[in-house]
Design an enzyme around this catalytic site. Structure first.
Site, short mmCIF file in Angstrom:
data_model
loop_
_atom_site.label_atom_id
_atom_site.label_comp_id
_atom_site.label_asym_id
_atom_site.label_seq_id
_atom_site.Cartn_x
_atom_site.Cartn_y
_atom_site.Cartn_z
N ASP A 47 10.92 -8.17 -13.66
CA ASP A 47 10.69 -7.11 -12.67
C ASP A 47 12.01 -6.43 -12.31
O ASP A 47 12.12 -5.20 -12.30
CB ASP A 47 10.08 -7.70 -11.38
CG ASP A 47 8.71 -8.33 -11.57
OD1 ASP A 47 7.71 -7.74 -11.16
OD2 ASP A 47 8.64 -9.44 -12.13
N GLU A 70 8.66 -0.70 -6.69
CA GLU A 70 8.15 -1.87 -5.97
C GLU A 70 9.24 -2.81 -5.45
O GLU A 70 9.13 -3.34 -4.35
CB GLU A 70 7.19 -2.66 -6.88
CG GLU A 70 6.69 -3.92 -6.18
CD GLU A 70 5.50 -4.57 -6.86
OE1 GLU A 70 5.15 -4.21 -7.98
OE2 GLU A 70 4.93 -5.48 -6.22
N THR A 128 2.37 -9.20 -12.45
CA THR A 128 3.40 -10.24 -12.66
C THR A 128 2.75 -11.60 -12.92
O THR A 128 3.24 -12.39 -13.73
CB THR A 128 4.33 -10.32 -11.43
OG1 THR A 128 4.87 -9.01 -11.20
CG2 THR A 128 5.48 -11.27 -11.66
N LYS A 246 -6.10 -2.58 -17.33
CA LYS A 246 -7.53 -2.31 -17.18
C LYS A 246 -7.82 -0.81 -17.31
O LYS A 246 -8.84 -0.41 -17.87
CB LYS A 246 -8.02 -2.76 -15.78
CG LYS A 246 -8.04 -4.26 -15.59
CD LYS A 246 -8.73 -4.63 -14.28
CE LYS A 246 -7.85 -4.59 -13.07
NZ LYS A 246 -6.73 -5.54 -13.05
P1 AMP Z 1 -4.63 -6.87 -10.47
O1 AMP Z 1 -3.85 -7.26 -11.67
O2 AMP Z 1 -5.69 -5.87 -10.75
O3 AMP Z 1 -5.13 -8.06 -9.72
O4 AMP Z 1 -3.66 -6.06 -9.54
C1 AMP Z 1 -2.36 -6.49 -9.37
C2 AMP Z 1 -1.82 -5.79 -8.15
O5 AMP Z 1 -2.63 -6.10 -7.03
C3 AMP Z 1 -0.44 -6.23 -7.78
O6 AMP Z 1 0.47 -5.33 -8.30
C4 AMP Z 1 -0.42 -6.21 -6.26
O7 AMP Z 1 0.39 -5.19 -5.80
C5 AMP Z 1 -1.83 -5.88 -5.89
N1 AMP Z 1 -2.35 -6.70 -4.77
C6 AMP Z 1 -1.76 -7.67 -4.08
N2 AMP Z 1 -2.55 -8.12 -3.09
C7 AMP Z 1 -3.68 -7.40 -3.16
C8 AMP Z 1 -4.89 -7.38 -2.39
N3 AMP Z 1 -5.09 -8.20 -1.37
N4 AMP Z 1 -5.85 -6.49 -2.75
C9 AMP Z 1 -5.67 -5.67 -3.78
N5 AMP Z 1 -4.56 -5.65 -4.55
C10 AMP Z 1 -3.57 -6.50 -4.23
MG MG Z 2 1.65 -4.03 -9.33
#
Ligand code: AMP
Ligand code: MG
Length: 333
Positions: A47, A70, A128, A246
């Site tokens: 990162d 970020e 990550t 995705k």
């Molecule tokens: P995903 O891989 O689709 O689960 O999305 C990853 C991203 O979700 C990360 O980069 C975070 O910034 C974000 N994230 C962290 N916490 C949450 C949350 N509570 N609801 C939605 N997205 C989140």
């Molecule tokens: Mg992210």
């Protein structure tokens, strides 16, 4: 065709490939250092390395540029993190000879720019957790002008060449401009040319494929399953995947629906712009539709977060109204 002579597109094309090479090298050489941020999410050598390199490249290409990214370097500047910073500086120096730890921290902090009329936004490693687990991840970079995403790119280093949702592969680079379509190419072949990305034409919800986060804490699993059931989507049509990878799959027509519902443990969560900017433009430029859970357009004019939006709903387009209706039914009954 995507116009690689436009300086912003050329920059994304170069720097996203460079980011992917660094991410893979760090993963293979298992640079194991990582930190836990205040929100308890992990941040790795990759990162920081990628944010430093992209920030430096942007500033080199466009002096005076504003970057909203970020990560920040505050923890890395602490004496206890000297070893991790030294490792990061070594990786940055592979592509920017002579990079020092102090310079790397300054470049990372260039990402603390103030979102205004025109700025770039970066997620150096989106997903990550997927990156550390050997799953999908992405580097996401986008240019925002007057609250609208103008151009965006995603490097997905382990995506299959055809963006299939159920396999990994050698990686792809996706680039899009508003009004200019969405395109992809194999990440490692600079001579391969770009092919158009185009969403699926599926109109039957029961045949739709649904993409969801691998991390159950990033959504509301119960509501999501209720929405899928209401639409008649069979459980084996659901694909778990980390990151904006995705969105590349959806843009390539390999899935039709994606709901980011609000986690019951974080009902006030608002999406960060770098988690949505590049991916949402790529879906829209491929013919799909992206709104929040109420059908409102994503509003990138509100700073580092999408404070005017609740969650995200992305679709291939023909299924958008059906998806919104199912959502409304589940969220209000
Ligand atoms: P995903 O891989 O689709 O689960 O999305 C990853 C991203 O979700 C990360 O980069 C975070 O910034 C974000 N994230 C962290 N916490 C949450 C949350 N509570 N609801 C939605 N997205 C989140
Ligand atoms: Mg992210």
């Amino acid at each position: 065709m995507i116009d690689l002579t436009v300086p912003e597109i050329a920059l994304m094309n170069r720097v996203l490939r460079e980011a992917a090479l660094l991410a893979r090298a760090i993963q293979e050489e298992s640079a194991a250092f990582n930190l836990t941020k205040d929100d308890r999410s992990p941040v790795t050598v990759a990162d920081f390395t990628i944010q430093a390199v992209v920030a430096h490249r942007l500033r080199e290409a466009f002096p005076g540029v504003v970057l909203v990214a970020e990560e920040r370097a505050a923890r890395l500047r602490e004496p206890e993190q000297a070893k991790m910073l030294a490792v990061i500086a070594t990786y940055v120096a592979r592509v920017i000879p002579g990079a020092t730890g102090a310079a790397v921290c300054d470049w990372i902090d260039e990402g603390m720019g103030e979102p205004g009329d025109r700025f770039w936004t970066l997620d150096p490693i989106d997903g990550t957790k997927g990156y550390r687990r050997g799953g999908q991840y992405a580097t996401a970079l986008a240019l925002i002008e007057n609250g609208t995403v103008r151009c965006g790119g995603l490097a997905c280093p382990v995506m299959a060449e055809d963006c299939a949702a159920d396999r990994t592969g050698g990686g792809i680079l996706a680039l899009a401009t508003r009004g200019g379509g969405a395109w992809h190419t194999p990440l490692d072949r600079t001579d391969a040319g770009f092919l158009p990305l185009s969403v699926s034409a599926c109109t039957g919800p029961a045949r739709a494929r649904l993409m969801r986060s691998y991390e159950s804490g990033h959504t509301n699993v119960e509501e999501l399953e209720a929405v899928a059931a209401r639409l008649g989507i069979p459980p084996d049509h659901c694909v778990l995947m980390d990151s904006q990878a995705k969105y590349a799959c959806m843009a390539a027509g390999k899935a039709e629906l994606l709901f980011r519902l609000l986690s019951p443990s974080q009902p006030d969560y608002r999406e960060c712009i770098w988690d949505q900017a590049a991916g949402s433009l790529i879906i829209e430029a491929a013919g799909g539709k992206v709104t929040d859970l109420h059908g409102r357009p994503l509003d990138f004019s509100q700073g580092r977060k999408l404070t005017n939006n609740l969650g995200v709903f992305a679709s291939n387009g023909p299924l958008h109204d059906t998806g919104l209706a199912a959502l409304e039914y589940i969220l209000t009954t």
